[in-house]
Design a protein around this motif. Structure first.
Motif, mmCIF file in Angstrom:
data_model
loop_
_atom_site.group_PDB
_atom_site.id
_atom_site.type_symbol
_atom_site.label_atom_id
_atom_site.label_comp_id
_atom_site.label_asym_id
_atom_site.label_seq_id
_atom_site.Cartn_x
_atom_site.Cartn_y
_atom_site.Cartn_z
ATOM 1 N N ALA A 1 36.665 47.294 37.171
ATOM 2 C CA ALA A 1 35.869 48.484 37.461
ATOM 3 C C ALA A 1 36.823 49.604 37.856
ATOM 4 O O ALA A 1 37.557 49.482 38.829
ATOM 5 N N ASP B 1 31.222 44.802 40.955
ATOM 6 C CA ASP B 1 31.536 46.221 41.110
ATOM 7 C C ASP B 1 31.192 46.922 39.800
ATOM 8 O O ASP B 1 31.569 46.445 38.719
ATOM 9 N N TYR B 2 30.508 48.073 39.910
ATOM 10 C CA TYR B 2 30.089 48.780 38.703
ATOM 11 C C TYR B 2 30.266 50.280 38.899
ATOM 12 O O TYR B 2 29.813 50.847 39.900
ATOM 13 N N SER C 1 28.936 48.548 44.632
ATOM 14 C CA SER C 1 29.388 47.167 44.782
ATOM 15 C C SER C 1 28.382 46.380 45.609
ATOM 16 O O SER C 1 27.753 46.919 46.530
ATOM 17 N N SER D 1 32.414 50.943 33.457
ATOM 18 C CA SER D 1 33.314 49.801 33.636
ATOM 19 C C SER D 1 32.819 48.942 34.804
ATOM 20 O O SER D 1 32.187 49.437 35.741
ATOM 21 N N TRP D 2 33.128 47.659 34.757
ATOM 22 C CA TRP D 2 32.620 46.750 35.790
ATOM 23 C C TRP D 2 33.513 45.511 35.905
ATOM 24 O O TRP D 2 34.338 45.236 35.039
#
Length: 465
Positions: A378, A424-425, A434, A385-386
């Motif tokens: 992330a 987590d994103y 998160s 993104s993650w």
């Protein structure tokens, strides 16, 4: 503007690129050309791509849009730019302001970055839940015995804001000044006025770092994050004052210094009984009274290695001052190992041996280790993104001394075996969400309490700027 003219202009600000062994990517730029070195440096830095990735076409007139693209890419190397180079980038940013805006690069942001001082910061808001896990500022007083009992709460909301001023003194020296609010708890029913809070804002960064040679760097002052051991940060990850030297030799880095720990509440080892009530007379409390690293001084050294898909480090922290002796602390020895498993999988393992100053029945040497397996990355600058991760903690009683860098409460790090999972994103550029959850947690030594610690849940938003 001729492409060869712009190439020589941008070459003065292509920082951070090293091309001693870089290959010439363009078939139409001979090695004896006056522009050969600059063109290869710019290509190696990713500032220019040429035409179809094969031809440079140095005699062709380029468009303003292409010039703006080069300027924007040069900005990616701003952290290592000299004062003169930043001034040049500033002029180019003014010249191509409209084109940069069309590229999504705000000129106001560029101007903020190209001066001698760059401002950064972050804001975090989080929610924590752990049954009987938190103490409010207020307390309950028994009207007959006058016994004071801290109020307990299952839920806690906190926020924190940090600001950083990064001043570039010259090509090799940088000074950083930062302030932090610390973790502020709200919605807890406490009556303490904001002006009287003990956790008021404080300077957590005030240091200078300088590259004395190509491979040797020195750092002195106070910085906000000292990760004892550079692994998972289970033992400590908070404010630290020190004088430090770091030498890089190929794939290896040697770090050494002397400093003092400045932040972090003491861990008192309070556990709960079978009914969920705090235990006030357990062996940990009567024998040790709790542990803390605040005010403790340390001499430290670390050797780290970084290779293609493997990294490792071993370290040694010695504690010889009187404050450390009152905490029954002599030294901490440990190490970590990191492995890249494929394109997206990563694994890290971390071990610490906490050596006590004196052997005591209920405060003996302790082992602390953990492991974390993660998938993906992330990144704040990449929306969408993650990553997801799974961790395991195994700690003896009296292992924890400081302001841990872990997301967990202290009673899920000391005298515990516990699992954890999280995601987590990046929901938008510079905004990350998160969530973390512990599970299967149990006391490692039941003589320090009669009930396993309650599981903890956390969720947070972090904004960076």
């Amino acid at each position: 503007m001729k492409k060869k003219i712009l190439a020589s202009l941008v070459a003065t600000m292509a920082v951070g690129a090293t091309c001693a062994f870089a290959a010439n990517p363009f078939v139409d730029v001979p090695t004896d050309s006056w522009a050969y070195k600059s063109v290869v440096e710019l290509a190696d830095a990713g500032i220019i791509q040429g035409v179809d990735g094969t031809y440079f076409q140095g005699s062709r007139n380029i468009t303003r849009y292409e010039a703006a693209e080069m300027t924007a890419k040069a900005m990616a190397h701003m952290d290592k730019a000299s004062v003169e180079q930043r001034a040049m980038i500033n002029k180019l940013a003014d010249e191509y302001a409209d084109e940069l805006n069309n590229l999504g690069v705000r000129v106001s942001n560029l101007e903020q970055k190209v001066g001698n001082v760059k401002m950064t910061g972050d804001f975090r808001i989080r929610y924590k839940h752990q049954s009987d896990g938190f103490t409010r500022d207020a307390a309950r007083v028994d009207p007959i015995t006058q016994k004071v009992t801290p109020l307990r709460t299952n839920d806690q909301f906190q926020y924190r804001m940090r600001l950083r001023a990064n001043a570039y003194i010259n090509d090799k020296t940088k000074a950083v000044l930062g302030i932090s609010t610390g973790n502020k708890t709200f919605f807890d029913g406490a009556s303490t006025a904001a002006s009287g809070e003990s956790t008021s804002s404080y300077v957590d960064d005030a240091y200078v770092t300088s590259d004395l040679t190509k491979n040797f760097n020195v750092k002195a002052g106070r910085w906000d994050f000292y990760n004892l051991g550079n692994g998972l940060g289970l033992q400590y990850g908070d404010t630290f004052e020190a004088m430090q030297g770091q030498y890089k030799l190929g794939n290896f880095t040697l770090t050494g210094g002397f400093g003092e720990f400045k932040e972090g509440a003491a861990y008192t080892g309070v556990y709960t009984d079978a009914d969920g009530n705090p235990v006030s007379n357990n062996k940990y409390i009567t024998q040790t009274g709790g542990h803390t690293l605040v005010g403790v001084q340390t001499g430290y050294g670390e050797i780290e290695g970084a290779f293609n898909k493997v990294g490792f480090g071993v370290y040694y922290n010695a504690f010889n001052d009187s404050t450390a002796k009152t905490q029954n602390l002599s030294k901490i020895i440990g190490g970590y190992a990191k492995f890249q498993l494929g394109d997206k999988w990563n694994l890290i393992g971390d071990y610490q041996k906490v050596k006590k100053d004196q052997t005591k029945q209920y405060d003996d040497d302790a082992n602390l280790w953990g492991a974390k397996l993660s998938y993906g990355t992330a990144a704040f600058n990449k929306a969408g993104s993650w990553d997801a991760w799974l961790e395991y903690i195994n700690a003896d009683p009296n292992a924890l001394y400081g302001s841990t860098n872990s997301w967990r409460q202290a009673n899920l790090i000391d005298n515990v075996k516990s699992w954890g999972v999280g995601v987590d994103y990046t929901i938008g550029k510079n905004v990350m969400f998160s969530v973390m959850q512990s599970f299967a947690s149990s006391l490692k030594d039941s003589s320090y309490g009669t009930k396993d610690p309650n599981e903890e849940t956390r969720a947070q938003f972090v904004f960076v700027f």
